[in-house]
Design a protein around this motif. Structure first.
Motif, PDB file in Angstrom:
ATOM      1  N   ILE A 144      11.925   4.506 -16.164  1.00 56.34           N
ATOM      2  CA  ILE A 144      12.264   4.767 -14.732  1.00 56.34           C
ATOM      3  C   ILE A 144      13.776   4.857 -14.832  1.00 56.34           C
ATOM      4  CG2 ILE A 144      12.377   3.533 -12.373  1.00 56.34           C
ATOM      5  CD1 ILE A 144       9.654   2.353 -13.626  1.00 56.34           C
ATOM      6  N   CYS A 145      14.326   6.126 -14.383  1.00 53.25           N
ATOM      7  CA  CYS A 145      15.764   6.203 -14.515  1.00 53.25           C
ATOM      8  C   CYS A 145      16.681   5.738 -13.394  1.00 53.25           C
ATOM      9  CB  CYS A 145      15.902   7.803 -14.887  1.00 53.25           C
ATOM     10  SG  CYS A 145      15.462   7.910 -16.553  1.00 53.25           S
ATOM     11  N   VAL A 146      17.394   4.787 -13.252  1.00 47.81           N
ATOM     12  CA  VAL A 146      18.026   4.477 -11.965  1.00 47.81           C
ATOM     13  C   VAL A 146      19.294   4.631 -11.896  1.00 47.81           C
ATOM     14  CG1 VAL A 146      16.067   2.722 -11.693  1.00 47.81           C
ATOM     15  CG2 VAL A 146      18.160   1.885 -12.927  1.00 47.81           C
ATOM     16  N   ALA A 147      19.985   4.362 -10.784  1.00 47.38           N
ATOM     17  CA  ALA A 147      21.508   4.668 -10.585  1.00 47.38           C
ATOM     18  C   ALA A 147      22.180   3.229  -9.939  1.00 47.38           C
ATOM     19  CB  ALA A 147      21.927   5.727  -9.675  1.00 47.38           C
ATOM     20  N   TYR A 148      21.453   2.164  -9.870  1.00 48.05           N
ATOM     21  CA  TYR A 148      22.169   1.212  -9.414  1.00 48.05           C
ATOM     22  C   TYR A 148      21.563  -0.074  -9.963  1.00 48.05           C
ATOM     23  CZ  TYR A 148      23.361   3.724  -5.156  1.00 48.05           C
ATOM     24  OH  TYR A 148      23.540   4.635  -4.445  1.00 48.05           O
ATOM     25  N   PRO A 149      22.430  -1.085  -9.991  1.00 53.80           N
ATOM     26  CA  PRO A 149      21.914  -2.454 -10.787  1.00 53.80           C
ATOM     27  C   PRO A 149      20.942  -3.244  -9.918  1.00 53.80           C
ATOM     28  CG  PRO A 149      24.139  -2.789  -9.584  1.00 53.80           C
ATOM     29  CD  PRO A 149      23.609  -1.302  -9.566  1.00 53.80           C
ATOM     30  N   GLY A 150      20.324  -4.142 -10.529  1.00 51.48           N
ATOM     31  CA  GLY A 150      19.139  -4.906  -9.610  1.00 51.48           C
ATOM     32  C   GLY A 150      18.154  -4.285  -9.466  1.00 51.48           C
ATOM     33  N   MET A 151      17.542  -3.310 -10.172  1.00 52.14           N
ATOM     34  CA  MET A 151      16.321  -2.382 -10.016  1.00 52.14           C
ATOM     35  C   MET A 151      15.136  -3.200 -10.322  1.00 52.14           C
ATOM     36  SD  MET A 151      17.208  -0.375  -7.708  1.00 52.14           S
ATOM     37  CE  MET A 151      15.818   0.815  -7.472  1.00 52.14           C
ATOM     38  N   GLU A 152      15.333  -4.202 -11.277  1.00 51.86           N
ATOM     39  CA  GLU A 152      14.293  -5.059 -11.646  1.00 51.86           C
ATOM     40  C   GLU A 152      13.496  -5.958 -10.570  1.00 51.86           C
ATOM     41  OE1 GLU A 152      18.181  -7.304 -12.514  1.00 51.86           O
ATOM     42  OE2 GLU A 152      17.400  -5.336 -12.762  1.00 51.86           O
ATOM     43  N   ALA A 153      14.122  -5.675  -9.422  1.00 58.39           N
ATOM     44  CA  ALA A 153      13.354  -6.335  -8.256  1.00 58.39           C
ATOM     45  C   ALA A 153      12.221  -5.432  -7.952  1.00 58.39           C
ATOM     46  CB  ALA A 153      14.292  -6.601  -7.024  1.00 58.39           C
ATOM     47  N   PHE A 154      12.169  -4.466  -8.526  1.00 57.73           N
ATOM     48  CA  PHE A 154      11.177  -3.365  -8.205  1.00 57.73           C
ATOM     49  C   PHE A 154      10.129  -2.916  -9.074  1.00 57.73           C
ATOM     50  CE2 PHE A 154      14.904  -2.754  -5.314  1.00 57.73           C
ATOM     51  CZ  PHE A 154      14.419  -2.891  -4.117  1.00 57.73           C
ATOM     52  N   PHE A 155      10.846  -2.836 -10.396  1.00 54.78           N
ATOM     53  CA  PHE A 155       9.927  -2.370 -11.536  1.00 54.78           C
ATOM     54  C   PHE A 155      10.305  -3.325 -12.936  1.00 54.78           C
ATOM     55  CE2 PHE A 155      12.049   1.358  -9.190  1.00 54.78           C
ATOM     56  CZ  PHE A 155      10.765   2.048  -8.791  1.00 54.78           C
ATOM     57  N   ARG A 156       9.484  -3.041 -13.714  1.00 49.14           N
ATOM     58  CA  ARG A 156       9.631  -4.065 -14.886  1.00 49.14           C
ATOM     59  C   ARG A 156      10.774  -3.592 -15.501  1.00 49.14           C
ATOM     60  NH1 ARG A 156       3.794  -2.881 -17.539  1.00 49.14           N
ATOM     61  NH2 ARG A 156       4.997  -3.697 -19.469  1.00 49.14           N
ATOM     62  N   LYS A 157      11.448  -4.607 -16.078  1.00 47.31           N
ATOM     63  CA  LYS A 157      12.806  -4.403 -16.731  1.00 47.31           C
ATOM     64  C   LYS A 157      12.725  -3.519 -17.889  1.00 47.31           C
ATOM     65  CE  LYS A 157      16.862  -7.362 -17.752  1.00 47.31           C
ATOM     66  NZ  LYS A 157      17.378  -8.784 -17.922  1.00 47.31           N
ATOM     67  N   GLU A 158      11.953  -3.587 -18.735  1.00 47.46           N
ATOM     68  CA  GLU A 158      11.845  -3.038 -20.064  1.00 47.46           C
ATOM     69  C   GLU A 158      11.695  -1.460 -19.670  1.00 47.46           C
ATOM     70  OE1 GLU A 158       7.462  -4.561 -19.556  1.00 47.46           O
ATOM     71  OE2 GLU A 158       9.624  -5.431 -18.991  1.00 47.46           O
ATOM     72  N   LYS A 159      11.326  -1.061 -18.693  1.00 46.02           N
ATOM     73  CA  LYS A 159      11.066   0.604 -18.355  1.00 46.02           C
ATOM     74  C   LYS A 159      12.332   1.137 -17.777  1.00 46.02           C
ATOM     75  CE  LYS A 159       6.115   0.399 -17.375  1.00 46.02           C
ATOM     76  NZ  LYS A 159       5.098   0.804 -16.485  1.00 46.02           N
ATOM     77  N   LEU A 160      13.202   0.143 -17.373  1.00 49.85           N
ATOM     78  CA  LEU A 160      14.344   0.846 -16.829  1.00 49.85           C
ATOM     79  C   LEU A 160      15.329   1.492 -17.456  1.00 49.85           C
ATOM     80  CD1 LEU A 160      15.102  -2.044 -14.034  1.00 49.85           C
ATOM     81  CD2 LEU A 160      13.993  -0.002 -13.535  1.00 49.85           C
ATOM     82  N   ILE A 161      16.127   2.497 -17.304  1.00 44.76           N
ATOM     83  CA  ILE A 161      17.201   3.150 -18.002  1.00 44.76           C
ATOM     84  C   ILE A 161      18.196   3.444 -16.797  1.00 44.76           C
ATOM     85  CG2 ILE A 161      17.902   5.087 -19.302  1.00 44.76           C
ATOM     86  CD1 ILE A 161      14.860   5.476 -19.956  1.00 44.76           C
ATOM     87  N   THR A 162      19.527   3.107 -17.147  1.00 43.35           N
ATOM     88  CA  THR A 162      20.449   3.224 -15.994  1.00 43.35           C
ATOM     89  C   THR A 162      21.100   4.777 -16.639  1.00 43.35           C
ATOM     90  OG1 THR A 162      20.952   1.037 -15.625  1.00 43.35           O
ATOM     91  CG2 THR A 162      22.668   2.532 -14.943  1.00 43.35           C
ATOM     92  N   THR A 163      20.830   5.518 -15.680  1.00 40.29           N
ATOM     93  CA  THR A 163      21.341   6.941 -16.144  1.00 40.29           C
ATOM     94  C   THR A 163      22.402   7.545 -15.027  1.00 40.29           C
ATOM     95  OG1 THR A 163      19.568   8.202 -14.746  1.00 40.29           O
ATOM     96  CG2 THR A 163      19.076   7.516 -17.232  1.00 40.29           C
ATOM     97  N   GLY A 164      22.226   6.830 -13.962  1.00 41.40           N
ATOM     98  CA  GLY A 164      22.879   7.677 -12.644  1.00 41.40           C
ATOM     99  C   GLY A 164      22.207   8.700 -11.969  1.00 41.40           C
ATOM    100  N   ASN A 165      22.590   9.076 -10.963  1.00 43.92           N
ATOM    101  CA  ASN A 165      21.927  10.301 -10.410  1.00 43.92           C
ATOM    102  C   ASN A 165      22.538  11.600 -10.744  1.00 43.92           C
ATOM    103  OD1 ASN A 165      19.910   8.982  -8.669  1.00 43.92           O
ATOM    104  ND2 ASN A 165      21.539   8.348  -7.499  1.00 43.92           N
TER     105      ASN A 165
END
Length: 367
Positions: A144-165
């Motif tokens: 799950i590619c995200v643009a904002y911090p704190g997205m572990e509130a919605f998704f499992r942390k290990e799947k998150l990648i901060t890429t920006g939009n």
């Protein structure tokens, strides 16, 4: 090495379509020979915009829940079943190595079908508040590619990648000077310039606020680029008729690189794409979030910047009384302008498209 094959699903608004197209171009740059198929919703703007970028697109017969009439939703379960079958057929025929969802009507059925068929999926979550569809799809998504911090509130942390939009290449490579931007709009090169943008259709509350406070704002010896959208265009033209030298009214701006270059201060809605572009443009910004966006995500998007001292937020219902004065105060505060510019630059990500593309290639097993 075999060619990479990727389906990119979603659309509905420019905020979904521009990132989808940017990811497609990045995949082809990083891995020449990549075969792409876009899947959208019939009757939506992606069916026109995506082919103009040189990509093939298939439209699904899909509709969302109609809140205005419960009776219109009687056939919805049948339509959803038919859409899922369509999505499975498209995937079976194209045989993608990975499927990317960017949000919008077509994103859910295509990613849901791909997950059921064991094909790796990637979600490009543009907002700071995830919607129900992406939260559901996130359980089985590989990344799950995200643009904002704190997205572990919605998704499992290990799947998150901060890429920006991802943003349009013209914006990510911003090369226009303020002088070029002002010349493009036939504006005075020495005056401070305010850019008003409310999305492709304009923003009613922003337009009405500028309309009401126009004389007050112009007392500051400034000039305005007013992108008002088609619904308000006629009224804005009439309103600005006495100020033609200092107020340029447009229903839509295609050349946003010139508009950002010309601007000293921006007034904008707080869609994810607009925010990504404004961080790169690094112009002091006043956000008036659209209050009826799903889960009020525009307010969440804007607050992520406000909390970094990179933007000012005015609530939609307060715009008419507060916008003109807030603009005047910001125009007169050069130190605040400099602070916001510095903080926006720190949040900018210019290569989001390639960050996401590299993850897609990895998921498809071709990295």
């Amino acid at each position: 090495m075999k060619n990479l094959r990727v389906i990119i699903a979603g659309g509905g608004t420019g905020g979904h379509i521009f990132p989808a197209v940017a990811i497609g171009h990045a995949l082809q740059r990083l891995m020449p020979g990549t075969q792409l198929l876009f899947v959208g919703a019939k009757g939506k703007m992606e069916m026109e915009k995506v082919p103009k970028e040189g990509f093939e697109i298939i439209g699904l017969d899909i509709a969302g829940f109609d809140r205005s009439s419960i009776l219109k939703n009687i056939s919805l379960p049948i339509k959803l079943l038919r859409t899922r079958t369509q999505a499975r057929d498209i995937i079976r025929n194209f045989k993608p190595g990975a499927v990317v969802g960017v949000g919008g009507y077509a994103s859910f059925p295509v990613l849901n079908a791909a997950q059921g068929m064991g094909i790796p999926t990637l979600i490009q979550e543009q907002n700071s508040y995830a919607g129900r569809s992406n939260k559901f799809l996130g359980r089985k998504a590989k990344a799950i590619c995200v643009a904002y911090p704190g997205m572990e509130a919605f998704f499992r942390k290990e799947k998150l990648i901060t890429t920006g939009n991802p943003v349009r290449k013209k914006i990510s490579e911003m090369s226009k000077t303020p002088a070029e931007g002002k010349a493009f709009f036939n504006l005075d090169p020495n005056k401070q310039t305010i850019l008003i943008i409310g999305g492709s259709l304009g923003a009613k509350s922003i337009n009405e606020s500028i309309d009401a406070g126009l004389e007050e704002i112009l007392k500051e010896d400034v000039q305005i680029i007013w992108q008002c959208g088609k619904p308000y265009h006629e009224q804005a033209i009439k309103r600005a008729a006495s100020f033609r030298e200092n107020v340029k009214v447009l229903d839509f701006i295609s050349e946003m690189d010139y508009a950002y270059a010309a601007a000293d201060i921006v007034v904008s809605r707080a869609g994810a794409l607009a925010i990504a572009e404004l961080c790169i443009a690094a112009k002091p910004v006043i956000f008036v979030p659209y209050p009826f966006a799903a889960e009020d995500h525009q307010t969440s998007n804007a607050m992520a910047l406000v909390n970094q001292d990179a933007a000012i937020l005015i609530k939609d219902h307060e715009a008419k009384t507060l916008l003109a004065n807030t603009l005047k105060n910001l125009l007169g505060d050069s130190s605040l302008q400099q602070k916001m510019t510095k903080n926006l630059k720190a949040l900018a990500i210019n290569d989001a498209d390639e960050r996401i593309a590299r993850k897609v290639i990895e998921l498809a097993g071709l990295s």
